[in-house]
Design a protein around this motif. Structure first.
Motif, mmCIF file in Angstrom:
data_model
loop_
_atom_site.group_PDB
_atom_site.id
_atom_site.type_symbol
_atom_site.label_atom_id
_atom_site.label_comp_id
_atom_site.label_asym_id
_atom_site.label_seq_id
_atom_site.Cartn_x
_atom_site.Cartn_y
_atom_site.Cartn_z
ATOM 1 N N UNK A 172 0.820 -1.200 0.000
ATOM 2 C CA UNK A 172 0.000 0.000 0.000
ATOM 3 C C UNK A 172 0.856 1.254 0.000
ATOM 4 N N UNK A 173 0.252 2.391 0.291
ATOM 5 C CA UNK A 173 0.961 3.662 0.337
ATOM 6 C C UNK A 173 1.798 3.770 1.606
ATOM 7 N N UNK A 174 2.847 4.609 1.537
ATOM 8 C CA UNK A 174 3.754 4.770 2.666
ATOM 9 C C UNK A 174 3.874 6.236 3.038
ATOM 10 N N UNK A 175 3.605 6.545 4.328
ATOM 11 C CA UNK A 175 3.825 7.875 4.885
ATOM 12 C C UNK A 175 4.917 7.722 5.939
ATOM 13 N N UNK A 176 6.128 8.172 5.618
ATOM 14 C CA UNK A 176 7.297 7.830 6.425
ATOM 15 C C UNK A 176 7.934 9.045 7.079
ATOM 16 N N UNK A 177 7.109 9.964 7.580
ATOM 17 C CA UNK A 177 7.636 11.133 8.261
ATOM 18 C C UNK A 177 8.412 10.802 9.516
ATOM 19 N N UNK A 178 8.182 9.612 10.093
ATOM 20 C CA UNK A 178 8.880 9.218 11.310
ATOM 21 C C UNK A 178 9.923 8.147 11.062
ATOM 22 N N UNK A 179 10.537 8.159 9.876
ATOM 23 C CA UNK A 179 11.569 7.178 9.535
ATOM 24 C C UNK A 179 12.867 7.886 9.222
ATOM 25 N N UNK A 180 13.959 7.477 9.888
ATOM 26 C CA UNK A 180 15.277 8.061 9.640
ATOM 27 C C UNK A 180 16.311 6.941 9.751
ATOM 28 N N UNK A 181 16.541 6.201 8.667
ATOM 29 C CA UNK A 181 17.476 5.072 8.715
ATOM 30 C C UNK A 181 18.872 5.493 9.186
ATOM 31 N N UNK A 182 19.568 4.562 9.829
ATOM 32 C CA UNK A 182 20.920 4.819 10.313
ATOM 33 C C UNK A 182 21.885 5.008 9.144
ATOM 34 N N UNK A 183 22.713 6.040 9.222
ATOM 35 C CA UNK A 183 23.698 6.298 8.177
ATOM 36 C C UNK A 183 24.632 5.101 8.033
ATOM 37 N N UNK A 184 24.879 4.682 6.786
ATOM 38 C CA UNK A 184 25.774 3.565 6.536
ATOM 39 C C UNK A 184 25.135 2.211 6.716
ATOM 40 N N UNK A 185 23.856 2.172 7.043
ATOM 41 C CA UNK A 185 23.165 0.903 7.249
ATOM 42 C C UNK A 185 22.703 0.287 5.943
ATOM 43 N N UNK A 186 22.003 -0.828 6.056
ATOM 44 C CA UNK A 186 21.555 -1.567 4.874
ATOM 45 C C UNK A 186 20.037 -1.678 4.799
ATOM 46 N N UNK A 187 19.339 -0.870 5.579
ATOM 47 C CA UNK A 187 17.882 -0.924 5.583
ATOM 48 C C UNK A 187 17.334 -0.635 4.182
ATOM 49 N N UNK A 188 16.299 -1.398 3.792
ATOM 50 C CA UNK A 188 15.723 -1.234 2.454
ATOM 51 C C UNK A 188 14.204 -1.205 2.512
ATOM 52 N N UNK A 189 13.624 -0.322 1.700
ATOM 53 C CA UNK A 189 12.185 -0.305 1.473
ATOM 54 C C UNK A 189 11.889 -1.026 0.163
ATOM 55 N N UNK A 190 10.926 -1.909 0.189
ATOM 56 C CA UNK A 190 10.500 -2.607 -1.014
ATOM 57 C C UNK A 190 9.041 -2.263 -1.271
ATOM 58 N N UNK A 191 8.766 -1.639 -2.411
ATOM 59 C CA UNK A 191 7.401 -1.333 -2.816
ATOM 60 C C UNK A 191 6.962 -2.414 -3.794
ATOM 61 N N UNK A 192 6.126 -3.325 -3.314
ATOM 62 C CA UNK A 192 5.761 -4.481 -4.142
ATOM 63 C C UNK A 192 4.253 -4.639 -4.306
ATOM 64 N N UNK A 193 3.567 -3.496 -4.406
ATOM 65 C CA UNK A 193 2.133 -3.538 -4.687
ATOM 66 C C UNK A 193 1.863 -4.082 -6.079
ATOM 67 N N UNK A 194 0.652 -4.555 -6.280
ATOM 68 C CA UNK A 194 0.309 -5.165 -7.568
ATOM 69 C C UNK A 194 -0.965 -4.604 -8.188
ATOM 70 N N UNK A 195 -1.724 -3.797 -7.438
ATOM 71 C CA UNK A 195 -3.035 -3.379 -7.946
ATOM 72 C C UNK A 195 -3.127 -1.890 -8.264
ATOM 73 N N UNK A 196 -2.174 -1.073 -7.769
ATOM 74 C CA UNK A 196 -2.228 0.369 -8.022
ATOM 75 C C UNK A 196 -0.850 0.971 -7.816
ATOM 76 N N UNK A 197 -0.642 2.148 -8.385
ATOM 77 C CA UNK A 197 0.596 2.876 -8.135
ATOM 78 C C UNK A 197 0.671 3.261 -6.667
ATOM 79 N N UNK A 198 1.841 3.126 -6.067
ATOM 80 C CA UNK A 198 1.993 3.435 -4.647
ATOM 81 C C UNK A 198 2.539 4.840 -4.444
ATOM 82 N N UNK A 199 2.122 5.475 -3.341
ATOM 83 C CA UNK A 199 2.583 6.812 -2.987
ATOM 84 C C UNK A 199 3.556 6.729 -1.828
#
Length: 222
Positions: A172-199
């Motif tokens: 679904x859609x992502x509102x990530x105002x409270x996300x701040x990944x650690x510098x130098x880390x390997x955290x990844x977001x995967x957008x894998x929706x199948x029915x609509x464009x994601x925001x």
């Protein structure tokens, strides 16, 4: 069989089902089952209530029967979580570390409350509805952690989550105002929706940007 309507069923001591019994409370003003003391049920028993407030450190560890409240609220820090149960919706209102096993929630997963940190701890978390991290709560992820959300992700806590690794996938859609990944880390977001464009929104403040993989053939919108 204990059946409703009951507005609130509060247990200050041990709540134990020692024979194959069904607890089925349908209506509620407040919480149907307010378990201040430890919960214990045997195989073959069934607890089906509208909401269950779990306030003892043993959490659901001793629930051996069917557990299907519409919402389970873990209201005390570090309450034990029996990952084998069929959770519908779950709310963590105190810090917790998930067991290193598959932890699945059929509907929504919410992390809330000042100082609450949900540590994924190597688990594979499946959320059938929405993931919400709000009201000064945080989600902690490191390498090997996996969270798959079928619905939307909202991280609008004023205290940012700072994952250093792992993968957060959403359909679904992502509102990530409270996300701040650690510098130098390997955290990844995967957008894998199948029915609509994601925001993807909320990433306008200066911070470390996560790695983003777009696996949605319909694309994404910023």
């Amino acid at each position: 069989t204990l059946e409703g309507p009951i507005a609130r069923f509060r247990m200050l001591g041990l709540f134990a089902l020692v024979v194959a019994t069904a607890v089925n409370v349908i209506t509620c003003a407040g919480y149907d089952l307010d378990a201040v003391g430890p919960l214990s049920t045997v195989a073959g028993s069934s607890v089906t209530v509208f909401r269950a407030l779990v306030s003892h450190a043993t959490g659901t560890a001793n629930v051996l029967g069917t557990w299907s409240p519409a919402t389970t609220v873990f209201a005390t820090p570090n309450a034990q979580v029996n990952a084998a149960l069929g959770y519908q919706a779950v709310r963590f209102q105190g810090s917790n570390t998930l067991p290193t096993a598959a932890f699945n929630v059929a509907n929504d997963l919410t992390v809330e409350g000042t100082g609450t940190v949900l540590t994924v701890n190597g688990a594979r978390v499946g959320v059938g509805g929405d993931l919400t991290v709000t009201t000064n709560a945080r989600l902690a992820m490191v390498n090997g952690d996996s969270v798959q959300v079928q619905g939307a992700v909202t991280m609008n806590s004023s205290v940012a989550s700072t994952p250093s690794g792992g993968q957060l996938a959403a359909r679904g859609n992502l509102n990530l105002g409270g996300l701040a990944p650690t510098a130098g880390g390997t955290f990844k977001l995967l957008l894998n929706g199948t029915t609509a464009r994601q925001t993807l929104s909320g990433m306008d403040a200066p911070r470390v940007a996560p790695r983003v993989q777009i696996a949605n053939g319909l694309g994404m919108r910023l």
